[in-house]
Enzyme design. Structure first.
Site, short mmCIF file in Angstrom:
data_model
loop_
_atom_site.label_atom_id
_atom_site.label_comp_id
_atom_site.label_asym_id
_atom_site.label_seq_id
_atom_site.Cartn_x
_atom_site.Cartn_y
_atom_site.Cartn_z
N GLU A 158 3.15 -17.34 29.50
CA GLU A 158 1.84 -16.79 29.87
C GLU A 158 1.81 -17.47 31.35
O GLU A 158 3.03 -18.39 31.51
CB GLU A 158 0.87 -17.38 29.25
CG GLU A 158 0.35 -16.65 27.88
CD GLU A 158 0.11 -15.21 27.74
OE1 GLU A 158 -0.15 -14.69 28.81
OE2 GLU A 158 -0.47 -15.29 26.76
N HIS A 208 3.05 -11.90 32.29
CA HIS A 208 3.52 -12.82 31.01
C HIS A 208 4.67 -11.70 30.91
O HIS A 208 4.78 -10.29 30.98
CB HIS A 208 2.66 -13.17 29.56
CG HIS A 208 2.60 -12.00 28.87
ND1 HIS A 208 0.88 -12.26 28.48
CD2 HIS A 208 3.37 -11.01 28.30
CE1 HIS A 208 1.18 -11.52 27.98
NE2 HIS A 208 2.29 -10.44 27.59
N ASP A 251 10.33 -12.27 21.16
CA ASP A 251 9.70 -13.33 20.70
C ASP A 251 8.06 -12.97 19.46
O ASP A 251 9.36 -11.74 18.85
CB ASP A 251 8.30 -13.73 21.76
CG ASP A 251 7.89 -12.34 22.59
OD1 ASP A 251 8.06 -10.84 21.82
OD2 ASP A 251 7.33 -11.91 23.13
#
Ligand code: GLP
Length: 244
Positions: free
Chosen positions: A143, A138, A67
């Site tokens: 999330e 998460h 990410d």
């Protein structure tokens, strides 16, 4: 799910590093998925130590980042790109051509996200995905509320996540969004290893033990993976009933 209870944080870190090194030694062209966060800092420091100690050959290995924050300049000190350059790429002398980053700096994030998925597929897929967990469950930046089939996409960070990470942004410019591999993307990795350390993770680990495929807590989706190893230090394991 295989649970590894460690007698110290250092032992937990060493277990994860052994899994990475074994993977690369047995299959030098391994594709490894990399996570960020405080927890992973110890993993990268130990990985660098072991790799240098053993002169581990890494030139055929390839890496994908899980990410990245949206809205930070490319070389912002708190971007995950800089995080991993500093902790892994530079000390291991990995080439730029050996890693792909979620392209969170462009102007067409939807297209960039699907390009990232394509790159993942073309690489043959991730052999071993490293993961941490947020206190709200998460995974990457998936999330609570994320779907099990979600793919790499632009996501909004929750207030809890922004609170937990704002310490890294003393100027108050904590990003509100990220580009994250989806849960469905992560579940396609051949093996998953998640490291949780410290008391702040004890509640989410307890929740994981008692829930399955619960969208309120995305870590629970990982239990359906056929090769998922959860590595815990004593503090993270302190609210569950397994004994060493
Ligand atoms: C960030 C990352 C996650 C990581 C989590 C936990 O939110 N996107 O991949 O697992 O932090 O971080 P820490 O290890 O600092 O608790």
């Amino acid at each position: 799910m295989r649970v590894v209870l460690s007698s110290s944080t250092a032992e937990a870190v060493s277990t994860v590093v052994t899994m990475i090194v074994d993977k690369i030694e047995s299959h030098p062209a391994s594709v490894i998925g990399l996570a960020t966060g405080k927890t992973m800092e110890a993993v990268y420091a130990e990985w660098v130590r072991v790799a240098q100690d053993r002169s581990l050959k890494l030139d055929q290995s390839f890496y994908f980042m899980l990410d990245e924050y949206v809205g930070l300049p490319d070389q912002h000190p708190e971007s995950f790109r800089v995080y991993i350059q500093r902790r892994l790429l530079n000390p291991l002398e990995l080439k730029k051509s050996q890693i792909s980053f979620p392209p969170a700096f462009g102007s067409n994030l939807e297209k960039d996200a699907s390009d990232y998925e394509r790159l993942l597929k073309e690489s043959g897929g991730i052999d071993l995905q490293l993961l941490g967990v947020g206190t709200n469950g998460h995974i990457g930046f998936n999330e609570p509320g994320s779907e099990k089939t979600s793919r790499t996409r632009r996501v909004k960070l929750t207030t809890e996540t922004r609170e937990a990470n704002k310490v890294h942004f003393p100027e108050g410019n904590m990003p509100a969004e990220a580009l994250s591999m989806g849960i469905g993307t992560i579940l396609e990795a051949k093996s998953l290893v998640l490291l949780a350390t410290g008391k702040s993770k004890a509640d989410v680990i307890k929740y994981l033990m008692n829930h399955h495929d619960d969208s309120k807590c995305p870590i629970t989706y990982l239990k359906s993976h056929a090769d998922f190893t959860l590595v815990l230090d004593p503090d993270a394991a302190s609210k569950i009933n397994l004994k060493i």
